[in-house]
Motif scaffolding. Sequence first.
Motif, PDB file in Angstrom:
ATOM      1  N   VAL A 169      39.151  48.683  36.245  1.00  0.00           N
ATOM      2  CA  VAL A 169      39.275  47.964  34.970  1.00  0.00           C
ATOM      3  C   VAL A 169      40.436  46.976  35.007  1.00  0.00           C
ATOM      4  CG1 VAL A 169      39.782  48.250  32.505  1.00  0.00           C
ATOM      5  CG2 VAL A 169      38.148  49.776  33.630  1.00  0.00           C
ATOM      6  N   ILE A 170      41.592  47.423  35.454  1.00  0.00           N
ATOM      7  CA  ILE A 170      42.760  46.547  35.506  1.00  0.00           C
ATOM      8  C   ILE A 170      42.493  45.377  36.457  1.00  0.00           C
ATOM      9  CG2 ILE A 170      45.180  46.401  36.249  1.00  0.00           C
ATOM     10  CD1 ILE A 170      45.469  49.332  35.186  1.00  0.00           C
ATOM     11  N   GLY A 171      41.916  45.670  37.611  1.00  0.00           N
ATOM     12  CA  GLY A 171      41.606  44.617  38.573  1.00  0.00           C
ATOM     13  C   GLY A 171      40.640  43.591  38.022  1.00  0.00           C
ATOM     14  N   SER A 172      39.639  44.047  37.303  1.00  0.00           N
ATOM     15  CA  SER A 172      38.664  43.135  36.707  1.00  0.00           C
ATOM     16  C   SER A 172      39.325  42.197  35.705  1.00  0.00           C
ATOM     17  CB  SER A 172      37.551  43.944  36.034  1.00  0.00           C
ATOM     18  OG  SER A 172      36.607  43.093  35.456  1.00  0.00           O
ATOM     19  N   LYS A 173      40.172  42.743  34.847  1.00  0.00           N
ATOM     20  CA  LYS A 173      40.855  41.909  33.853  1.00  0.00           C
ATOM     21  C   LYS A 173      41.841  40.944  34.505  1.00  0.00           C
ATOM     22  CE  LYS A 173      41.753  43.166  29.720  1.00  0.00           C
ATOM     23  NZ  LYS A 173      40.851  42.340  28.940  1.00  0.00           N
ATOM     24  N   MET A 174      42.538  41.401  35.534  1.00  0.00           N
ATOM     25  CA  MET A 174      43.510  40.533  36.201  1.00  0.00           C
ATOM     26  C   MET A 174      42.799  39.397  36.953  1.00  0.00           C
ATOM     27  SD  MET A 174      46.387  43.291  37.335  1.00  0.00           S
ATOM     28  CE  MET A 174      47.725  42.177  37.694  1.00  0.00           C
ATOM     29  N   ARG A 175      41.635  39.689  37.565  1.00  0.00           N
ATOM     30  CA  ARG A 175      40.878  38.632  38.242  1.00  0.00           C
ATOM     31  C   ARG A 175      40.460  37.530  37.276  1.00  0.00           C
ATOM     32  NH1 ARG A 175      38.771  42.976  40.914  1.00  0.00           N
ATOM     33  NH2 ARG A 175      36.951  43.093  39.564  1.00  0.00           N
ATOM     34  N   ARG A 176      40.250  37.904  36.025  1.00  0.00           N
ATOM     35  CA  ARG A 176      39.853  36.921  35.000  1.00  0.00           C
ATOM     36  C   ARG A 176      41.061  36.266  34.338  1.00  0.00           C
ATOM     37  NH1 ARG A 176      35.802  41.112  33.417  1.00  0.00           N
ATOM     38  NH2 ARG A 176      37.164  41.604  31.691  1.00  0.00           N
ATOM     39  N   GLY A 177      42.249  36.613  34.785  1.00  0.00           N
ATOM     40  CA  GLY A 177      43.465  36.007  34.243  1.00  0.00           C
ATOM     41  C   GLY A 177      43.845  36.518  32.867  1.00  0.00           C
ATOM     42  N   GLU A 178      43.399  37.723  32.507  1.00  0.00           N
ATOM     43  CA  GLU A 178      43.658  38.285  31.180  1.00  0.00           C
ATOM     44  C   GLU A 178      44.879  39.203  31.204  1.00  0.00           C
ATOM     45  OE1 GLU A 178      40.066  40.186  29.912  1.00  0.00           O
ATOM     46  OE2 GLU A 178      38.879  38.370  30.208  1.00  0.00           O
ATOM     47  N   SER A 179      45.688  39.116  30.166  1.00  0.00           N
ATOM     48  CA  SER A 179      46.853  39.985  29.987  1.00  0.00           C
ATOM     49  C   SER A 179      46.549  40.990  28.886  1.00  0.00           C
ATOM     50  CB  SER A 179      48.078  39.155  29.597  1.00  0.00           C
ATOM     51  OG  SER A 179      48.353  38.202  30.591  1.00  0.00           O
ATOM     52  N   PHE A 180      47.177  42.166  28.958  1.00  0.00           N
ATOM     53  CA  PHE A 180      46.903  43.222  27.972  1.00  0.00           C
ATOM     54  C   PHE A 180      47.961  44.308  28.070  1.00  0.00           C
ATOM     55  CE2 PHE A 180      44.838  44.008  31.937  1.00  0.00           C
ATOM     56  CZ  PHE A 180      44.991  45.356  32.180  1.00  0.00           C
ATOM     57  N   HIS A 181      48.073  45.110  27.019  1.00  0.00           N
ATOM     58  CA  HIS A 181      48.927  46.299  27.052  1.00  0.00           C
ATOM     59  C   HIS A 181      48.155  47.437  27.709  1.00  0.00           C
ATOM     60  CE1 HIS A 181      51.412  44.425  23.819  1.00  0.00           C
ATOM     61  NE2 HIS A 181      52.347  45.017  24.533  1.00  0.00           N
ATOM     62  N   PHE A 182      48.882  48.284  28.421  1.00  0.00           N
ATOM     63  CA  PHE A 182      48.326  49.498  29.005  1.00  0.00           C
ATOM     64  C   PHE A 182      49.257  50.629  28.605  1.00  0.00           C
ATOM     65  CE2 PHE A 182      48.071  52.097  33.156  1.00  0.00           C
ATOM     66  CZ  PHE A 182      47.173  52.985  32.598  1.00  0.00           C
ATOM     67  N   SER A 183      48.727  51.625  27.898  1.00  0.00           N
ATOM     68  CA  SER A 183      49.537  52.735  27.381  1.00  0.00           C
ATOM     69  C   SER A 183      48.945  54.067  27.820  1.00  0.00           C
ATOM     70  CB  SER A 183      49.575  52.689  25.851  1.00  0.00           C
ATOM     71  OG  SER A 183      50.065  51.448  25.405  1.00  0.00           O
ATOM     72  N   TRP A 184      49.807  55.063  27.980  1.00  0.00           N
ATOM     73  CA  TRP A 184      49.369  56.396  28.357  1.00  0.00           C
ATOM     74  C   TRP A 184      50.359  57.418  27.828  1.00  0.00           C
ATOM     75  CZ3 TRP A 184      51.342  52.752  31.607  1.00  0.00           C
ATOM     76  CH2 TRP A 184      52.555  53.036  32.218  1.00  0.00           C
ATOM     77  N   HIS A 217      39.324  54.629  38.401  1.00  0.00           N
ATOM     78  CA  HIS A 217      38.697  53.949  37.264  1.00  0.00           C
ATOM     79  C   HIS A 217      39.649  52.920  36.654  1.00  0.00           C
ATOM     80  CE1 HIS A 217      35.697  57.100  37.698  1.00  0.00           C
ATOM     81  NE2 HIS A 217      34.907  56.384  36.916  1.00  0.00           N
ATOM     82  N   LEU A 218      40.920  53.287  36.530  1.00  0.00           N
ATOM     83  CA  LEU A 218      41.903  52.341  36.005  1.00  0.00           C
ATOM     84  C   LEU A 218      42.029  51.123  36.917  1.00  0.00           C
ATOM     85  CD1 LEU A 218      44.689  54.808  34.810  1.00  0.00           C
ATOM     86  CD2 LEU A 218      43.181  53.400  33.366  1.00  0.00           C
ATOM     87  N   GLN A 219      42.037  51.349  38.216  1.00  0.00           N
ATOM     88  CA  GLN A 219      42.139  50.238  39.158  1.00  0.00           C
ATOM     89  C   GLN A 219      40.972  49.267  38.977  1.00  0.00           C
ATOM     90  OE1 GLN A 219      41.333  50.978  43.339  1.00  0.00           O
ATOM     91  NE2 GLN A 219      42.975  49.571  43.922  1.00  0.00           N
TER      92      GLN A 219
END
Length: 114
Positions: free
Chosen positions: A25-40, A21-23
């Motif tokens: 979501v992260i892949g979708s945002k990266m394909r759109r050129g978006e940067s973001f924090h990821f915390s766990w 699931h993370l892959q």
Amino acid sequence: MGKLTYGTVLRADFDDRTLWHLQAVIGSKMRRGESFHFSWKDDNSIGGGSSSVWVHPNCSMMYRFHDSRRPVLNRAWLDALMKSANSHTGLVVVPEPSDPGGQVGSGVELPGSI
């Protein structure tokens, strides 16, 4: 147990279902050129606490799954994870909703909004 490797320094363990699931979501945002924090939250075996990384389209990430079979993805969970990723706090792993709200099958291209 799957592994997420960020660059060459950080490795984090997630169960395979969560990592798939993370892959997505992260892949979708990266394909759109978006940067973001990821915390766990870190496992107690490594001292507990939490970790956070800045994810951007040029970062190096690798996903390694224990089981090679891709599960059917939970649309409601994808939506909740994407909502988190689009917030000011960034992507955090939220619990999987019990009501799947639709399923995304293996090999299906996810729409831009996930």
